[in-house]
Design a protein around this motif. Structure first.
Motif, PDB file in Angstrom:
ATOM      1  N   SER A 102       5.705   5.416   2.443  1.00 39.37           N
ATOM      2  CA  SER A 102       5.355   5.730   3.826  1.00 39.37           C
ATOM      3  C   SER A 102       4.172   6.682   3.844  1.00 39.37           C
ATOM      4  N   ARG A 103       3.436   6.682   4.949  1.00 39.39           N
ATOM      5  CA  ARG A 103       2.365   7.670   5.106  1.00 39.39           C
ATOM      6  C   ARG A 103       2.934   9.060   5.373  1.00 39.39           C
ATOM      7  N   GLN A 104       4.191   9.118   5.783  1.00 39.62           N
ATOM      8  CA  GLN A 104       4.835  10.383   6.101  1.00 39.62           C
ATOM      9  C   GLN A 104       5.730  10.818   4.940  1.00 39.62           C
ATOM     10  N   LYS A 105       5.715  12.106   4.642  1.00 33.77           N
ATOM     11  CA  LYS A 105       6.632  12.636   3.646  1.00 33.77           C
ATOM     12  C   LYS A 105       8.031  12.660   4.249  1.00 33.77           C
ATOM     13  N   THR A 106       8.988  12.129   3.514  1.00 38.90           N
ATOM     14  CA  THR A 106      10.347  12.017   4.034  1.00 38.90           C
ATOM     15  C   THR A 106      11.350  12.191   2.903  1.00 38.90           C
ATOM     16  N   HIS A 107      12.619  12.284   3.265  1.00 41.47           N
ATOM     17  CA  HIS A 107      13.671  12.387   2.249  1.00 41.47           C
ATOM     18  C   HIS A 107      13.681  11.138   1.383  1.00 41.47           C
ATOM     19  N   PHE A 108      13.724  11.335   0.086  1.00 41.90           N
ATOM     20  CA  PHE A 108      13.707  10.209  -0.855  1.00 41.90           C
ATOM     21  C   PHE A 108      15.128   9.822  -1.238  1.00 41.90           C
ATOM     22  N   ALA A 126      -3.027  -1.652   1.470  1.00 39.88           N
ATOM     23  CA  ALA A 126      -2.038  -0.935   2.272  1.00 39.88           C
ATOM     24  C   ALA A 126      -2.680   0.221   3.027  1.00 39.88           C
ATOM     25  N   ASP A 127      -3.552   0.941   2.359  1.00 40.49           N
ATOM     26  CA  ASP A 127      -4.227   2.069   2.992  1.00 40.49           C
ATOM     27  C   ASP A 127      -5.099   1.604   4.150  1.00 40.49           C
ATOM     28  N   GLN A 128      -5.718   0.453   3.996  1.00 43.00           N
ATOM     29  CA  GLN A 128      -6.619  -0.070   5.017  1.00 43.00           C
ATOM     30  C   GLN A 128      -5.875  -0.579   6.238  1.00 43.00           C
ATOM     31  N   HIS A 129      -4.688  -1.144   6.045  1.00 39.71           N
ATOM     32  CA  HIS A 129      -4.023  -1.861   7.134  1.00 39.71           C
ATOM     33  C   HIS A 129      -2.769  -1.193   7.691  1.00 39.71           C
ATOM     34  N   LEU A 130      -2.139  -0.325   6.930  1.00 38.04           N
ATOM     35  CA  LEU A 130      -0.849   0.199   7.340  1.00 38.04           C
ATOM     36  C   LEU A 130      -0.969   1.137   8.538  1.00 38.04           C
ATOM     37  N   ALA A 131      -0.090   0.962   9.512  1.00 35.31           N
ATOM     38  CA  ALA A 131      -0.025   1.854  10.664  1.00 35.31           C
ATOM     39  C   ALA A 131       0.436   3.236  10.208  1.00 35.31           C
ATOM     40  N   LYS A 145       5.801   4.716 -12.621  1.00 31.45           N
ATOM     41  CA  LYS A 145       4.994   5.941 -12.600  1.00 31.45           C
ATOM     42  C   LYS A 145       3.554   5.637 -12.201  1.00 31.45           C
ATOM     43  N   GLU A 146       3.038   4.510 -12.692  1.00 35.96           N
ATOM     44  CA  GLU A 146       1.677   4.116 -12.337  1.00 35.96           C
ATOM     45  C   GLU A 146       1.550   3.919 -10.830  1.00 35.96           C
ATOM     46  N   LEU A 147       2.515   3.227 -10.246  1.00 39.61           N
ATOM     47  CA  LEU A 147       2.512   3.002  -8.805  1.00 39.61           C
ATOM     48  C   LEU A 147       2.591   4.327  -8.051  1.00 39.61           C
ATOM     49  N   TYR A 148       3.464   5.205  -8.502  1.00 44.27           N
ATOM     50  CA  TYR A 148       3.656   6.492  -7.833  1.00 44.27           C
ATOM     51  C   TYR A 148       2.352   7.294  -7.784  1.00 44.27           C
ATOM     52  N   HIS A 149       1.680   7.406  -8.910  1.00 46.92           N
ATOM     53  CA  HIS A 149       0.461   8.213  -8.969  1.00 46.92           C
ATOM     54  C   HIS A 149      -0.674   7.580  -8.164  1.00 46.92           C
ATOM     55  N   LEU A 150      -0.780   6.262  -8.208  1.00 44.64           N
ATOM     56  CA  LEU A 150      -1.802   5.586  -7.414  1.00 44.64           C
ATOM     57  C   LEU A 150      -1.519   5.718  -5.923  1.00 44.64           C
ATOM     58  N   ALA A 151      -0.256   5.609  -5.555  1.00 46.28           N
ATOM     59  CA  ALA A 151       0.120   5.711  -4.140  1.00 46.28           C
ATOM     60  C   ALA A 151      -0.255   7.071  -3.567  1.00 46.28           C
ATOM     61  N   LEU A 152      -0.032   8.121  -4.333  1.00 43.04           N
ATOM     62  CA  LEU A 152      -0.364   9.465  -3.865  1.00 43.04           C
ATOM     63  C   LEU A 152      -1.856   9.596  -3.587  1.00 43.04           C
ATOM     64  N   LEU A 153      -2.662   8.926  -4.392  1.00 47.89           N
ATOM     65  CA  LEU A 153      -4.108   8.973  -4.179  1.00 47.89           C
ATOM     66  C   LEU A 153      -4.505   8.367  -2.837  1.00 47.89           C
ATOM     67  N   TYR A 154      -3.698   7.450  -2.344  1.00 50.12           N
ATOM     68  CA  TYR A 154      -3.957   6.799  -1.061  1.00 50.12           C
ATOM     69  C   TYR A 154      -3.117   7.388   0.074  1.00 50.12           C
ATOM     70  N   GLY A 155      -2.497   8.527  -0.174  1.00 53.00           N
ATOM     71  CA  GLY A 155      -1.730   9.188   0.874  1.00 53.00           C
ATOM     72  C   GLY A 155      -0.437   8.487   1.228  1.00 53.00           C
ATOM     73  N   LEU A 156       0.160   7.818   0.251  1.00 53.29           N
ATOM     74  CA  LEU A 156       1.443   7.137   0.459  1.00 53.29           C
ATOM     75  C   LEU A 156       2.511   7.846  -0.357  1.00 53.29           C
ATOM     76  N   TYR A 157       3.660   8.087   0.269  1.00 54.26           N
ATOM     77  CA  TYR A 157       4.715   8.871  -0.362  1.00 54.26           C
ATOM     78  C   TYR A 157       5.994   8.047  -0.504  1.00 54.26           C
ATOM     79  N   PRO A 158       6.691   8.185  -1.646  1.00 52.83           N
ATOM     80  CA  PRO A 158       7.918   7.412  -1.850  1.00 52.83           C
ATOM     81  C   PRO A 158       9.013   7.816  -0.870  1.00 52.83           C
ATOM     82  N   ALA A 159       9.626   6.826  -0.256  1.00 48.59           N
ATOM     83  CA  ALA A 159      10.698   7.080   0.707  1.00 48.59           C
ATOM     84  C   ALA A 159      12.035   6.547   0.225  1.00 48.59           C
ATOM     85  N   ASP A 160      12.001   5.456  -0.540  1.00 51.96           N
ATOM     86  CA  ASP A 160      13.257   4.817  -0.933  1.00 51.96           C
ATOM     87  C   ASP A 160      12.988   3.944  -2.154  1.00 51.96           C
TER      88      ASP A 160
END
Length: 243
Positions: free
Chosen positions: A208-214, A152-157, A172-187
């Motif tokens: 999302s790569r952008q921080k947004t309302h969850f 996702a980090d390699q390909h996502l716009a 929780k595992e997904l959440y913490h790993l996602a943050l390491l790749y600059g991905l933030y929970p949106a929904d």
């Protein structure tokens, strides 16, 4: 209805080439992502379905999206890939769908991806099934969660979205790993098979790569009497023949 096919209103999922099954969780996941796209008025043009199986999620999105768009379905299992290719060819959206026999760890998109969807294997570090195909379908020996996030980090716009379905205990595992790749929970959508269950059995999340309302939604499939709930009917009625 035979076990080798599953009929929806506008398409059919044939499964006679492989042992993969259509599950209610996967159907709800597809409907949830489509609902998210409509709610946010998104127009994803380049979509990748990682580990597409026989093509269920790709077909559900194709039914709802407004052209122009292209969905690339990546699948490592040859039988499932062949089945997805056949299902796509028989659908009304065949020119928007492409099945690719490839491993996400080595496949590279020619352009940034607007939406990545994935229903990865559910079990981690648990004993494999005796049947090899079942093991590959239900265990993440081939593509670990961290490798999926790396993809996702390699390909996502920069304005893209990453949607994944996982057991609640891996949230929780997904959440913490996602943050390491600059991905933030949106929904997210917490899924309960039946009313009265103490914990959701699976959860769908969109990053999302952008921080947004969850935003978090709870979806219960059936009430105490075994009847489908109104939200389940609302989300799945565009797809199911009988509901």
């Amino acid at each position: 209805m035979s076990q080798s096919c599953f009929r929806f209103k506008q398409f059919t999922i044939h499964q006679h080439r492989c042992g993969m099954k259509v599950t209610t969780d996967a159907c709800v996941f597809g409907a949830y992502v489509a609902h998210f796209i409509r709610t946010h008025a998104l127009m994803p043009a380049n979509i990748v379905d990682v580990g597409s199986g026989t093509g269920l999620l790709s077909l559900m999105l194709a039914q709802q999206l407004i052209p122009p768009y292209q969905i690339t379905a990546l699948e490592t299992d040859e039988a499932a890939y062949e089945q997805a290719r056949e299902n796509f060819a028989l659908s009304p959206w065949s020119h928007h769908l492409q099945a690719v026999h490839a491993d996400a760890r080595s496949w590279v998109s020619a352009k940034p991806v607007d939406l990545i969807i994935c229903n990865p294997p559910f079990f981690h570090r648990q004993l494999s099934s005796v049947n090899e195909k079942r093991a590959l379908a239900f265990h993440d020996h081939q593509l670990r969660l961290e490798e999926l996030l790396c993809f996702a980090d390699q390909h996502l716009a920069d304005t893209g979205w990453f949607a994944v379905l996982l057991p609640t205990q891996r949230k929780k595992e997904l959440y913490h790993l996602a943050l390491l790749y600059g991905l933030y929970p949106a929904d997210e959508c917490q899924m309960y098979a039946r009313a009265g269950m103490q914990n959701s059995h699976v959860v769908a999340q969109i990053y999302s790569r952008q921080k947004t309302h969850f935003n978090s939604t709870v979806l219960i499939y059936q009430d105490h009497q075994g009847n489908y709930t109104s939200l389940f009917r609302q989300w799945l009625s565009p797809y199911y023949l009988y509901l």
